[in-house]
Design a protein around this motif. Structure first.
Motif, PDB file in Angstrom:
ATOM      1  N   THR A  65      84.752  47.502  52.551  1.00 52.07           N
ATOM      2  CA  THR A  65      85.083  48.886  52.621  1.00 52.07           C
ATOM      3  C   THR A  65      84.107  49.544  53.373  1.00 52.07           C
ATOM      4  O   THR A  65      84.243  50.563  54.224  1.00 52.07           O
ATOM      5  CB  THR A  65      85.586  49.331  51.410  1.00 52.07           C
ATOM      6  OG1 THR A  65      84.586  49.131  50.455  1.00 52.07           O
ATOM      7  CG2 THR A  65      87.001  48.784  50.968  1.00 52.07           C
ATOM      8  N   GLN A  66      82.930  49.431  52.816  1.00 56.38           N
ATOM      9  CA  GLN A  66      81.682  50.260  53.392  1.00 56.38           C
ATOM     10  C   GLN A  66      80.955  49.729  54.710  1.00 56.38           C
ATOM     11  O   GLN A  66      80.371  50.781  55.536  1.00 56.38           O
ATOM     12  CB  GLN A  66      80.829  50.575  52.331  1.00 56.38           C
ATOM     13  CG  GLN A  66      81.223  51.317  51.187  1.00 56.38           C
ATOM     14  CD  GLN A  66      81.134  50.417  49.776  1.00 56.38           C
ATOM     15  OE1 GLN A  66      81.401  49.310  49.754  1.00 56.38           O
ATOM     16  NE2 GLN A  66      80.485  51.066  48.844  1.00 56.38           N
ATOM     17  N   ALA A  67      81.193  48.545  54.878  1.00 51.69           N
ATOM     18  CA  ALA A  67      80.367  48.115  55.999  1.00 51.69           C
ATOM     19  C   ALA A  67      81.336  46.764  56.829  1.00 51.69           C
ATOM     20  O   ALA A  67      80.740  45.760  56.977  1.00 51.69           O
ATOM     21  CB  ALA A  67      78.955  47.504  55.689  1.00 51.69           C
ATOM     22  N   ALA A 109      62.602  42.963  44.187  1.00 53.65           N
ATOM     23  CA  ALA A 109      63.364  44.000  43.210  1.00 53.65           C
ATOM     24  C   ALA A 109      64.433  44.853  43.702  1.00 53.65           C
ATOM     25  O   ALA A 109      65.240  45.492  43.060  1.00 53.65           O
ATOM     26  CB  ALA A 109      62.279  44.789  42.497  1.00 53.65           C
ATOM     27  N   LEU A 110      64.219  45.171  45.169  1.00 59.82           N
ATOM     28  CA  LEU A 110      65.247  46.046  45.650  1.00 59.82           C
ATOM     29  C   LEU A 110      66.514  45.191  46.480  1.00 59.82           C
ATOM     30  O   LEU A 110      67.522  45.919  46.844  1.00 59.82           O
ATOM     31  CB  LEU A 110      64.515  46.589  47.183  1.00 59.82           C
ATOM     32  CG  LEU A 110      63.491  47.818  46.778  1.00 59.82           C
ATOM     33  CD1 LEU A 110      63.068  48.489  48.061  1.00 59.82           C
ATOM     34  CD2 LEU A 110      63.965  48.764  45.719  1.00 59.82           C
ATOM     35  N   LEU A 111      66.531  43.881  46.053  1.00 63.26           N
ATOM     36  CA  LEU A 111      67.832  43.294  46.649  1.00 63.26           C
ATOM     37  C   LEU A 111      68.722  43.194  45.489  1.00 63.26           C
ATOM     38  O   LEU A 111      68.549  43.011  44.312  1.00 63.26           O
ATOM     39  CB  LEU A 111      67.210  41.651  47.005  1.00 63.26           C
ATOM     40  CG  LEU A 111      66.352  41.709  48.133  1.00 63.26           C
ATOM     41  CD1 LEU A 111      66.102  40.140  48.250  1.00 63.26           C
ATOM     42  CD2 LEU A 111      66.937  42.240  49.543  1.00 63.26           C
ATOM     43  N   PRO A 112      69.893  43.276  45.785  1.00 61.15           N
ATOM     44  CA  PRO A 112      71.131  43.020  45.141  1.00 61.15           C
ATOM     45  C   PRO A 112      70.980  41.885  44.267  1.00 61.15           C
ATOM     46  O   PRO A 112      70.902  40.743  45.182  1.00 61.15           O
ATOM     47  CB  PRO A 112      72.357  43.603  45.723  1.00 61.15           C
ATOM     48  CG  PRO A 112      71.905  43.746  47.293  1.00 61.15           C
ATOM     49  CD  PRO A 112      70.615  43.508  47.206  1.00 61.15           C
TER      50      PRO A 112
HETATM   51  C1  HEC Z   1      67.023  48.302  50.095  1.00 56.60           C
HETATM   52  C2  HEC Z   1      68.086  47.319  49.795  1.00 56.60           C
HETATM   53  C3  HEC Z   1      69.674  47.742  49.752  1.00 56.60           C
HETATM   54  C4  HEC Z   1      69.996  48.502  50.866  1.00 56.60           C
HETATM   55  C5  HEC Z   1      69.589  48.707  52.222  1.00 56.60           C
HETATM   56  C6  HEC Z   1      71.393  48.750  50.476  1.00 56.60           C
HETATM   57  N1  HEC Z   1      71.921  48.333  49.218  1.00 56.60           N
HETATM   58 FE1  HEC Z   1      73.475  48.617  48.234  1.00 56.60          FE
HETATM   59  N2  HEC Z   1      72.455  47.815  46.383  1.00 56.60           N
HETATM   60  C7  HEC Z   1      71.247  47.338  46.351  1.00 56.60           C
HETATM   61  C8  HEC Z   1      71.021  46.929  45.106  1.00 56.60           C
HETATM   62  C9  HEC Z   1      69.655  46.548  44.329  1.00 56.60           C
HETATM   63  C10 HEC Z   1      72.001  47.403  44.339  1.00 56.60           C
HETATM   64  C11 HEC Z   1      72.289  47.219  42.733  1.00 56.60           C
HETATM   65  C12 HEC Z   1      73.226  46.288  42.240  1.00 56.60           C
HETATM   66  C13 HEC Z   1      72.860  44.828  42.079  1.00 56.60           C
HETATM   67  O1  HEC Z   1      71.418  44.579  42.064  1.00 56.60           O
HETATM   68  O2  HEC Z   1      73.405  43.878  42.471  1.00 56.60           O
HETATM   69  C14 HEC Z   1      73.170  47.827  45.303  1.00 56.60           C
HETATM   70  C15 HEC Z   1      74.344  48.309  44.857  1.00 56.60           C
HETATM   71  C16 HEC Z   1      75.256  48.583  45.796  1.00 56.60           C
HETATM   72  C17 HEC Z   1      76.799  48.686  45.333  1.00 56.60           C
HETATM   73  C18 HEC Z   1      77.411  49.026  43.938  1.00 56.60           C
HETATM   74  C19 HEC Z   1      78.054  47.524  43.567  1.00 56.60           C
HETATM   75  C20 HEC Z   1      77.421  46.549  43.206  1.00 56.60           C
HETATM   76  O3  HEC Z   1      77.454  45.416  44.190  1.00 56.60           O
HETATM   77  O4  HEC Z   1      77.213  46.628  42.383  1.00 56.60           O
HETATM   78  C21 HEC Z   1      77.788  49.165  46.651  1.00 56.60           C
HETATM   79  C22 HEC Z   1      78.964  49.383  46.760  1.00 56.60           C
HETATM   80  C23 HEC Z   1      76.443  49.115  47.682  1.00 56.60           C
HETATM   81  N3  HEC Z   1      75.074  48.805  47.086  1.00 56.60           N
HETATM   82  C24 HEC Z   1      76.834  49.296  49.069  1.00 56.60           C
HETATM   83  C25 HEC Z   1      75.698  49.478  49.986  1.00 56.60           C
HETATM   84  C26 HEC Z   1      76.047  50.004  51.342  1.00 56.60           C
HETATM   85  C27 HEC Z   1      77.274  50.327  51.757  1.00 56.60           C
HETATM   86  C28 HEC Z   1      74.858  50.001  52.093  1.00 56.60           C
HETATM   87  C29 HEC Z   1      74.453  50.601  53.323  1.00 56.60           C
HETATM   88  C30 HEC Z   1      74.940  51.977  53.580  1.00 56.60           C
HETATM   89  C31 HEC Z   1      73.641  49.512  50.948  1.00 56.60           C
HETATM   90  N4  HEC Z   1      74.548  49.254  49.841  1.00 56.60           N
HETATM   91  C32 HEC Z   1      72.606  49.655  51.282  1.00 56.60           C
HETATM   92  C33 HEC Z   1      70.393  47.502  47.398  1.00 56.60           C
HETATM   93  C34 HEC Z   1      70.721  47.937  48.815  1.00 56.60           C
END
Ligand code: HEC
Ligand code: HEC
Ligand code: HEC
Ligand code: HEC
Length: 277
Positions: A157-159, A261-264
């Protein structure tokens, strides 16, 4: 001219410069944005604004740091509200966005996603759109590239275009000529870090149009021979949407070494054996 006249004239000039300096210091470029936001907040959500803040017109220079990457982002100086749930209906430059709540600014800052120059406090410089500043803001759909730096899993949905770009990369067999993540042939350049290339590191030929990385990528995908008539890259006859999707994917391949630590959690590489249990 007598010495006296010169003295008086130079004193006046010095005074004028000092006054101009003081006026500027008292009216920094960001002041009017904070005033506009505070005015909006007072009118729109008075009940949520603490009495102590009711009279406040601005809050001064703001900054958030991404410690792991030694970044300092002052964007919230002009963009207060973007992570404040009270600002859901605010004008676009102040408006709350859910994506900001999902990535707390104390941890992620702003430029990791948007690019721009975090420390700058004037508009073209902060947006990286002044001469001699790298990393212009990713505008419009190109902002989807930011997500790909960390999220390996699809974000339909977002990307959606980022995801489409990743799929096209496999469908068209780009690895037949390009190496990425250590896999693929090396007929063309290794694509690691291609999303961080500066415009001056690209071959523009004798083209005189505007020079940014997204423009180069997009035009090169639509016609690989647009800048270099003898480029051996295949012309896949991509339509606009496909070329845009591949451009977004390429822009996501930045040189940033993202701290673990910044990676999901779903996108973190499995720990190496030597890291221990
Ligand atoms: C620097 C790294 C980074 C970037 C860049 C980033 N994210 Fe994330 N995002 C994370 C982290 C860490 C979490 C926390 C959840 C986890 O640890 O799984 C998260 C959580 C999310 C979630 C919450 C749902 C979930 O999976 O827990 C969404 C939706 C999301 N990000 C979308 C985006 C979108 C859209 C973008 C680009 C506009 C983006 N993110 C860019 C690191 C990032
Ligand atoms: C001195 C004030 C100022 C600073 C500092 C500033 N901005 Fe802006 N920003 C603005 C104004 C004014 C606009 C609306 C006009 C425009 O789009 O240029 C804007 C617009 C934007 C937009 C919307 C652009 C679009 O897609 O149309 C984004 C995104 C943005 N800023 C991000 C940032 C980020 C990230 C930073 C920090 C690196 C930053 N800004 C720093 C004043 C500022
Ligand atoms: C995880 C990535 C991410 C981070 C970190 C992030 N943003 Fe955003 N931001 C987005 C996305 C994606 C949008 C547009 C999509 C939306 O409306 O949800 C957006 C929208 C905006 C807009 C509105 C742009 C417009 O079109 O009017 C502004 C202004 C902005 N962000 C400023 C900031 C500031 C200031 C910070 C730091 C405090 C920040 N962002 C941090 C992803 C991010
Ligand atoms: C037949 C071999 C071949 C194929 C297939 C191919 N490329 Fe290329 N590519 C090249 C060569 C050679 C260059 C360098 C010359 C140029 O810039 O046109 C290049 C340049 C590039 C560049 C610029 C890189 C830089 O650092 O300057 C990008 C990005 C790129 N290709 C992406 C792709 C993608 C994505 C695909 C798949 C859709 C693809 N290429 C398919 C041969 C190929």
């Amino acid at each position: 001219m007598s010495f006296q006249k010169v003295f008086i004239l130079s004193s006046i000039a010095l005074l004028a410069i000092s006054v101009a300096w003081v006026v500027r210091e008292l009216n920094p470029p960001w002041l009017r944005y904070q005033e506009a936001y505070h005015d909006w907040l007072r009118a729109a959500a008075p009940e949520t604004t603490p009495a102590s803040l009711q009279a406040q017109r601005f809050s001064g220079l703001q900054q958030v740091g991404v410690q792991a990457l030694r970044r300092l982002d002052r964007c919230t100086t002009c963009h207060p509200g973007v992570a404040d749930p009270r600002a859901k209906e605010a004008p676009p430059m102040f408006r709350f966005r859910p994506v900001h709540a999902q990535h707390p600014m104390e941890k992620f800052g702003c430029t990791l996603c948007h690019r721009g120059q975090g420390r700058a406090t004037e508009v073209p410089e902060a947006h990286g759109e002044a001469p001699f500043w790298d990393e212009p803001l990713l505008r419009g759909v190109y902002l989807q590239a930011a997500c790909g730096q960390c999220h390996r899993e699809p974000l339909p949905t977002q990307a959606p275009l980022l995801e489409e770009g990743r799929q096209l990369f496999e469908v068209y067999g780009c690895r037949n000529c390009h190496r990425l993540d250590g896999r693929g042939r090396q007929v063309g350049p290794d694509l690691a870090g291609v999303g961080s290339k500066a415009p001056e590191d690209l071959m523009w030929g004798d083209d005189t149009g505007p020079r940014t990385l997204p423009i180069w990528l997009l035009r090169h995908f639509k016609d690989p021979r647009t800048f270099q008539p003898n480029s051996p890259m295949t012309d896949f006859r991509l339509n606009d949407a496909q070329a845009t999707a591949l451009t977004i994917y390429m822009l996501s391949l930045t040189k940033l070494e993202m701290p673990r630590a910044l990676l999901p959690s779903r996108s973190r590489p499995a720990p190496q054996p030597e890291e221990g249990a």
